[in-house]
Enzyme design. Sequence first.
Site, mmCIF file in Angstrom:
data_model
loop_
_atom_site.group_PDB
_atom_site.id
_atom_site.type_symbol
_atom_site.label_atom_id
_atom_site.label_comp_id
_atom_site.label_asym_id
_atom_site.label_seq_id
_atom_site.Cartn_x
_atom_site.Cartn_y
_atom_site.Cartn_z
ATOM 1 N N LYS A 22 0.842 -1.205 0.000
ATOM 2 C CA LYS A 22 0.000 0.000 0.000
ATOM 3 C C LYS A 22 0.876 1.253 0.000
ATOM 4 O O LYS A 22 0.698 2.155 -0.823
ATOM 5 C CB LYS A 22 -0.895 0.003 1.240
ATOM 6 C CG LYS A 22 -1.563 1.350 1.508
ATOM 7 C CD LYS A 22 -2.476 1.290 2.697
ATOM 8 C CE LYS A 22 -1.814 1.503 4.038
ATOM 9 N NZ LYS A 22 -1.387 2.890 4.307
ATOM 10 N N ASN A 23 1.822 1.300 0.931
ATOM 11 C CA ASN A 23 2.603 2.531 1.102
ATOM 12 C C ASN A 23 3.544 2.811 -0.067
ATOM 13 O O ASN A 23 3.990 3.945 -0.238
ATOM 14 C CB ASN A 23 3.407 2.475 2.408
ATOM 15 C CG ASN A 23 2.514 2.662 3.622
ATOM 16 O OD1 ASN A 23 1.322 2.920 3.481
ATOM 17 N ND2 ASN A 23 3.084 2.525 4.804
ATOM 18 N N ARG A 94 -4.344 10.401 4.915
ATOM 19 C CA ARG A 94 -3.329 11.456 4.935
ATOM 20 C C ARG A 94 -2.432 11.453 3.698
ATOM 21 O O ARG A 94 -1.962 12.489 3.256
ATOM 22 C CB ARG A 94 -2.449 11.312 6.168
ATOM 23 C CG ARG A 94 -3.135 11.571 7.463
ATOM 24 C CD ARG A 94 -2.145 11.399 8.580
ATOM 25 N NE ARG A 94 -0.919 12.138 8.319
ATOM 26 C CZ ARG A 94 -0.754 13.414 8.575
ATOM 27 N NH1 ARG A 94 -1.705 14.103 9.137
ATOM 28 N NH2 ARG A 94 0.378 14.017 8.280
ATOM 29 N N CYS A 118 -4.960 12.618 13.460
ATOM 30 C CA CYS A 118 -4.915 11.191 13.190
ATOM 31 C C CYS A 118 -5.083 10.473 14.512
ATOM 32 O O CYS A 118 -4.841 11.039 15.573
ATOM 33 C CB CYS A 118 -3.578 10.906 12.522
ATOM 34 S SG CYS A 118 -2.847 9.348 12.820
ATOM 35 N N ARG A 123 0.169 14.664 13.344
ATOM 36 C CA ARG A 123 1.099 14.271 12.280
ATOM 37 C C ARG A 123 1.253 15.483 11.372
ATOM 38 O O ARG A 123 0.501 15.665 10.423
ATOM 39 C CB ARG A 123 0.567 13.057 11.523
ATOM 40 C CG ARG A 123 0.610 11.792 12.379
ATOM 41 C CD ARG A 123 0.002 10.617 11.688
ATOM 42 N NE ARG A 123 0.833 10.071 10.628
ATOM 43 C CZ ARG A 123 0.443 9.099 9.812
ATOM 44 N NH1 ARG A 123 -0.758 8.582 9.941
ATOM 45 N NH2 ARG A 123 1.236 8.654 8.866
ATOM 46 N N PRO A 124 2.249 16.293 11.674
ATOM 47 C CA PRO A 124 2.381 17.576 10.980
ATOM 48 C C PRO A 124 2.800 17.421 9.519
ATOM 49 O O PRO A 124 3.283 16.363 9.117
ATOM 50 C CB PRO A 124 3.482 18.287 11.770
ATOM 51 C CG PRO A 124 4.273 17.196 12.420
ATOM 52 C CD PRO A 124 3.320 16.063 12.658
ATOM 53 N N VAL A 125 2.601 18.489 8.741
ATOM 54 C CA VAL A 125 3.094 18.508 7.353
ATOM 55 C C VAL A 125 4.050 19.678 7.139
ATOM 56 O O VAL A 125 4.284 20.088 6.010
ATOM 57 C CB VAL A 125 1.941 18.550 6.311
ATOM 58 C CG1 VAL A 125 1.199 17.231 6.267
ATOM 59 C CG2 VAL A 125 0.988 19.706 6.574
ATOM 60 N N LEU A 127 7.230 19.871 7.217
ATOM 61 C CA LEU A 127 8.402 19.593 6.366
ATOM 62 C C LEU A 127 8.009 19.593 4.889
ATOM 63 O O LEU A 127 8.790 20.038 4.037
ATOM 64 C CB LEU A 127 9.015 18.242 6.728
ATOM 65 C CG LEU A 127 9.594 18.130 8.133
ATOM 66 C CD1 LEU A 127 9.973 16.685 8.436
ATOM 67 C CD2 LEU A 127 10.815 19.038 8.287
ATOM 68 N N ASP A 309 5.591 0.716 11.965
ATOM 69 C CA ASP A 309 4.392 0.008 11.501
ATOM 70 C C ASP A 309 4.348 -1.457 11.952
ATOM 71 O O ASP A 309 3.364 -2.153 11.681
ATOM 72 C CB ASP A 309 4.293 0.060 9.969
ATOM 73 C CG ASP A 309 3.813 1.417 9.483
ATOM 74 O OD1 ASP A 309 3.374 2.229 10.309
ATOM 75 O OD2 ASP A 309 3.882 1.666 8.259
ATOM 76 N N ARG A 401 -8.369 -1.048 4.931
ATOM 77 C CA ARG A 401 -7.548 0.023 4.345
ATOM 78 C C ARG A 401 -6.166 -0.489 3.940
ATOM 79 O O ARG A 401 -5.547 0.072 3.034
ATOM 80 C CB ARG A 401 -7.342 1.160 5.355
ATOM 81 C CG ARG A 401 -8.588 1.919 5.717
ATOM 82 C CD ARG A 401 -8.238 3.088 6.586
ATOM 83 N NE ARG A 401 -7.176 3.886 5.971
ATOM 84 C CZ ARG A 401 -6.531 4.880 6.573
ATOM 85 N NH1 ARG A 401 -6.833 5.200 7.798
ATOM 86 N NH2 ARG A 401 -5.601 5.549 5.946
HETATM 87 C C1 UD1 Z 1 4.675 6.870 6.455
HETATM 88 C C2 UD1 Z 1 3.802 5.651 6.350
HETATM 89 C C3 UD1 Z 1 3.398 5.168 7.747
HETATM 90 C C4 UD1 Z 1 4.637 4.962 8.608
HETATM 91 C C5 UD1 Z 1 5.517 6.211 8.603
HETATM 92 C C6 UD1 Z 1 6.837 6.005 9.311
HETATM 93 C C7 UD1 Z 1 2.602 5.934 4.265
HETATM 94 C C8 UD1 Z 1 1.323 6.207 3.589
HETATM 95 N N1 UD1 Z 1 2.603 5.987 5.594
HETATM 96 O O1 UD1 Z 1 3.900 7.899 7.084
HETATM 97 O O2 UD1 Z 1 2.702 3.930 7.599
HETATM 98 O O3 UD1 Z 1 4.232 4.711 9.939
HETATM 99 O O4 UD1 Z 1 5.825 6.581 7.240
HETATM 100 O O5 UD1 Z 1 7.548 4.965 8.713
HETATM 101 O O6 UD1 Z 1 3.596 5.622 3.622
HETATM 102 N N2 UD1 Z 1 7.165 14.717 10.612
HETATM 103 C C9 UD1 Z 1 7.257 16.058 10.923
HETATM 104 N N3 UD1 Z 1 6.856 16.963 9.978
HETATM 105 C C10 UD1 Z 1 6.375 16.593 8.762
HETATM 106 C C11 UD1 Z 1 6.274 15.228 8.452
HETATM 107 C C12 UD1 Z 1 6.675 14.290 9.391
HETATM 108 O O7 UD1 Z 1 7.692 16.426 12.007
HETATM 109 O O8 UD1 Z 1 6.037 17.480 7.953
HETATM 110 C C13 UD1 Z 1 7.573 13.701 11.608
HETATM 111 C C14 UD1 Z 1 6.441 12.827 12.084
HETATM 112 O O9 UD1 Z 1 5.713 13.415 13.126
HETATM 113 C C15 UD1 Z 1 7.186 11.556 12.501
HETATM 114 C C16 UD1 Z 1 8.358 11.498 11.528
HETATM 115 O O10 UD1 Z 1 8.461 12.792 10.951
HETATM 116 O O11 UD1 Z 1 7.680 11.695 13.807
HETATM 117 C C17 UD1 Z 1 8.232 10.495 10.410
HETATM 118 O O12 UD1 Z 1 6.952 10.621 9.795
HETATM 119 P P1 UD1 Z 1 6.762 10.339 8.236
HETATM 120 O O13 UD1 Z 1 7.924 9.542 7.744
HETATM 121 O O14 UD1 Z 1 6.465 11.607 7.546
HETATM 122 O O15 UD1 Z 1 5.465 9.429 8.179
HETATM 123 P P2 UD1 Z 1 4.389 9.406 7.012
HETATM 124 O O16 UD1 Z 1 5.052 9.645 5.708
HETATM 125 O O17 UD1 Z 1 3.221 10.257 7.380
#
Ligand code: UD1
Length: 425
Positions: A22-23, A94, A118, A123-125, A127, A309, A401
Amino acid sequence: MDTFKIRGGRPLIGSIPISGSKNAALPLMAGALLADGPVTIENTPLLQDIFTFNNVIRVTGARVEFEEEKRSLSIDPSGMYHFESPYDLVRKMRASFYMAGALIGASGYARVSLPGGCAWGPRPVNLHLEGLKAFGADIEMDKGYVVAKAPGGRLPGGVFDMNPSSVGATVNLILAAVKAKGTSVIRNAAREPDVVNLCENLNRLGARISGLGTAELIIEGTDSISGGTMYNTPDRIETGTFMIAAAMIPGSDLILEKTDTEDLGSFVDTFRKLGCGLELTKHSIRVTAPESLPPISIDTAIYPGFPTDLQAQWATMMTAANGTSIITDHIYPDRFSYIPELNRLGASITQKENLAIIQGATPLTGASVMSTDLRASVSLVIAGMAASGETDVLRVYHLDRGYEFLEEKLNKVGADIRRVQEAGS
Ligand code: UD1
């Protein structure tokens, strides 16, 4: 909403084919929008998240056709005219936020809803947005939407130091940079197989990305990406989930086929410490359950470390280990909603900040439990298969999902799981 009724205590014996990831599929689907012509993605799993993302993509005017039997998904972006992703769809999943990178990369403009919260914490964006700005995008917020524009229709490119390393932000920035005017660099980029697979597939269609599998990705912008075929990877989290189930349930002898053992990173090294029978080839794994399980503590980390995960599944297995083990989640410190549910089945787990402390071995006994998110849900299914008596896992829509035909696959190797409709739903 469906419930799983699980009669536990049956060993898993036989073989299970692993589905497409999926991912890894979601970034490919977003990447297809950069192409000049139709793209076919092979080995796409039949999952609710894929159907949701198909609908996100359709909003743009791109055509999506899923030949479900063949697991072959075709996306034709040539008719795209509406560069927007609405809240109603993005809040469901997301990863829809990948549309920010895909749309600005394809057209120079994106209007994408912020995803919101979530089940396991914020789960911020930030970055994703800081990276787009570093690559030259103008970003504005408008009533819960991010509006990103590339001056003159194409991003100039730039350098972004990512901290912490994020899978999602790396994917979004790759999508934004592939068709930029200049060169872009992502430092401390995610090295997960999902990211490498996206880069390999885009490169095959004309992208110029180097540094694959390293923490520094260099993306030279190109004028066009051609249509063609993309290949999705096997699901490493599904693989790890079934490995854990086989290790936990006494008498199991399970073969996982069509997987890719190289994508499992250090998970395999940690798994070896359990003392299971373990036979690995490039594409298959055989696990035989050990006589007894030792307590093995784990710390989640970015790839190739132990994946967040798989921590809920590992915690479930550790309830059967003789002694105390500790799960530390450094990636998502709040991802422990499964603890009270496992305790209802007889586990003895306490949470302290980002630690789960598991006192084993505690035999599990069937009860009703509630799914809270995808990985917590599958952990409850593993617990139900290991428990004595009958376990009801409510709200299994989370599983739909992310796990393709979960109960069919498990029932074929000896589990006893029935899906029933909850009364009144
Ligand atoms: C993806 C996976 C999810 C997995 C995660 C970590 C998908 C669809 N989902 O989620 O299953 O659990 O990777 O392997 O592929 N962070 C920030 N700012 C940001 C983005 C992230 O601070 O803008 C932090 C998050 O809070 C977290 C870390 O970065 O602590 C890693 O998160 P991230 O790798 O972004 O996870 P996802 O891509 O959302």
